[in-house]
Design a protein around this motif. Sequence first.
Motif, PDB file in Angstrom:
ATOM      1  N   LEU A  92      45.173  46.005  39.838  1.00  0.00           N
ATOM      2  CA  LEU A  92      45.332  47.439  39.972  1.00  0.00           C
ATOM      3  C   LEU A  92      43.948  47.970  40.495  1.00  0.00           C
ATOM      4  O   LEU A  92      43.144  47.875  39.708  1.00  0.00           O
ATOM      5  N   SER A  93      43.798  48.260  41.610  1.00  0.00           N
ATOM      6  CA  SER A  93      42.488  48.784  42.083  1.00  0.00           C
ATOM      7  C   SER A  93      41.986  50.159  41.244  1.00  0.00           C
ATOM      8  O   SER A  93      42.826  50.800  41.003  1.00  0.00           O
ATOM      9  N   GLY A 112      43.002  42.817  32.648  1.00  0.00           N
ATOM     10  CA  GLY A 112      42.420  43.370  31.552  1.00  0.00           C
ATOM     11  C   GLY A 112      42.374  45.127  31.674  1.00  0.00           C
ATOM     12  O   GLY A 112      41.835  45.816  30.621  1.00  0.00           O
ATOM     13  N   ASN A 113      42.732  45.597  32.860  1.00  0.00           N
ATOM     14  CA  ASN A 113      42.725  47.045  32.737  1.00  0.00           C
ATOM     15  C   ASN A 113      44.001  47.581  32.292  1.00  0.00           C
ATOM     16  O   ASN A 113      44.965  47.078  32.456  1.00  0.00           O
ATOM     17  N   LEU A 114      43.873  48.659  31.306  1.00  0.00           N
ATOM     18  CA  LEU A 114      45.033  49.219  30.671  1.00  0.00           C
ATOM     19  C   LEU A 114      44.681  50.781  30.392  1.00  0.00           C
ATOM     20  O   LEU A 114      43.676  50.932  29.913  1.00  0.00           O
ATOM     21  N   ARG A 115      45.794  51.369  30.309  1.00  0.00           N
ATOM     22  CA  ARG A 115      45.846  52.727  29.904  1.00  0.00           C
ATOM     23  C   ARG A 115      47.152  52.768  29.431  1.00  0.00           C
ATOM     24  O   ARG A 115      48.311  52.898  30.116  1.00  0.00           O
ATOM     25  N   ASP A 130      38.372  43.586  35.088  1.00  0.00           N
ATOM     26  CA  ASP A 130      37.812  43.300  36.270  1.00  0.00           C
ATOM     27  C   ASP A 130      38.089  44.490  37.256  1.00  0.00           C
ATOM     28  O   ASP A 130      39.074  45.016  37.385  1.00  0.00           O
ATOM     29  N   GLN A 131      37.156  44.487  37.994  1.00  0.00           N
ATOM     30  CA  GLN A 131      37.166  45.567  38.924  1.00  0.00           C
ATOM     31  C   GLN A 131      37.482  45.204  40.461  1.00  0.00           C
ATOM     32  O   GLN A 131      37.595  45.732  41.471  1.00  0.00           O
ATOM     33  N   ARG A 132      37.428  43.817  40.550  1.00  0.00           N
ATOM     34  CA  ARG A 132      37.796  43.277  41.768  1.00  0.00           C
ATOM     35  C   ARG A 132      39.131  42.120  41.369  1.00  0.00           C
ATOM     36  O   ARG A 132      39.128  41.553  40.282  1.00  0.00           O
ATOM     37  N   ARG A 133      39.872  41.913  42.410  1.00  0.00           N
ATOM     38  CA  ARG A 133      40.947  41.140  42.346  1.00  0.00           C
ATOM     39  C   ARG A 133      40.432  39.580  42.160  1.00  0.00           C
ATOM     40  O   ARG A 133      39.449  39.374  42.532  1.00  0.00           O
ATOM     41  N   ARG A 134      41.114  38.971  41.025  1.00  0.00           N
ATOM     42  CA  ARG A 134      40.452  37.593  40.612  1.00  0.00           C
ATOM     43  C   ARG A 134      40.733  36.649  41.764  1.00  0.00           C
ATOM     44  O   ARG A 134      42.013  36.804  42.468  1.00  0.00           O
ATOM     45  N   GLY A 135      39.812  35.993  42.189  1.00  0.00           N
ATOM     46  CA  GLY A 135      39.738  34.986  43.382  1.00  0.00           C
ATOM     47  C   GLY A 135      39.373  35.668  44.635  1.00  0.00           C
ATOM     48  O   GLY A 135      39.735  35.069  45.595  1.00  0.00           O
ATOM     49  N   SER A 136      39.266  37.087  44.644  1.00  0.00           N
ATOM     50  CA  SER A 136      38.990  37.776  45.911  1.00  0.00           C
ATOM     51  C   SER A 136      37.450  37.285  46.614  1.00  0.00           C
ATOM     52  O   SER A 136      37.649  37.417  47.627  1.00  0.00           O
ATOM     53  N   ALA A 137      36.898  36.650  45.888  1.00  0.00           N
ATOM     54  CA  ALA A 137      35.443  36.303  46.559  1.00  0.00           C
ATOM     55  C   ALA A 137      35.501  34.889  47.084  1.00  0.00           C
ATOM     56  O   ALA A 137      34.822  34.689  48.060  1.00  0.00           O
ATOM     57  N   LYS A 138      36.631  34.152  46.707  1.00  0.00           N
ATOM     58  CA  LYS A 138      36.905  32.899  47.116  1.00  0.00           C
ATOM     59  C   LYS A 138      37.781  33.205  48.569  1.00  0.00           C
ATOM     60  O   LYS A 138      38.607  33.942  48.640  1.00  0.00           O
TER      61      LYS A 138
END
Length: 168
Positions: A92-93, A112-115, A130-138
């Motif tokens: 979630l962005s 790990g973002n949770l509310r 994480d503040q960025r989607r996993r794997g978005s840098a690849k």
Amino acid sequence: MGNTEPELITDALETLKNRLPKGWDVQLEDTQSPITRDMGLDALASITAPDQQQITIAIEAKTRMTPRDALVVSAMAARLEGTPLIVISPFLSKATRERLTEANLNWLDLTGNLRLVLSQPGLFIETQGDQRRRGSAKRPARTLKGQTAGRAVRVLLRSSLPIVVREL
């Protein structure tokens, strides 16, 4: 990490279980109950406090969620008449999380973002992942396959160097 909504629900509930305080528990209740079918929800889960107070939460699983989608889910949550809703997604962005929070919705992503805010039994959990989607840098590897790439390679091989981009 699950690619389908049922896998996503399983992974998200495991993540939630690991984030709950000691003595709390969460269990998947039903994915085919009348409330889930009638409301278009994906599942129900029960959260149990150490004193055995229990609350049922509705689950809306999305394999991809945008800030615009948060408005649709917010309208869905309004029809639940007091049943808390949690939105789960692989990621979630920040903008999406803000929209969901503004709509007083709970959310969880697999980074790990949770509310989670519950009034009875009282519970508040907010964690930042994480503040960025996993794997978005690849990015996928680029290849020299295809007609356009082949033409560019032939021009480079035939030209005298140096060559500028416009000439290419």
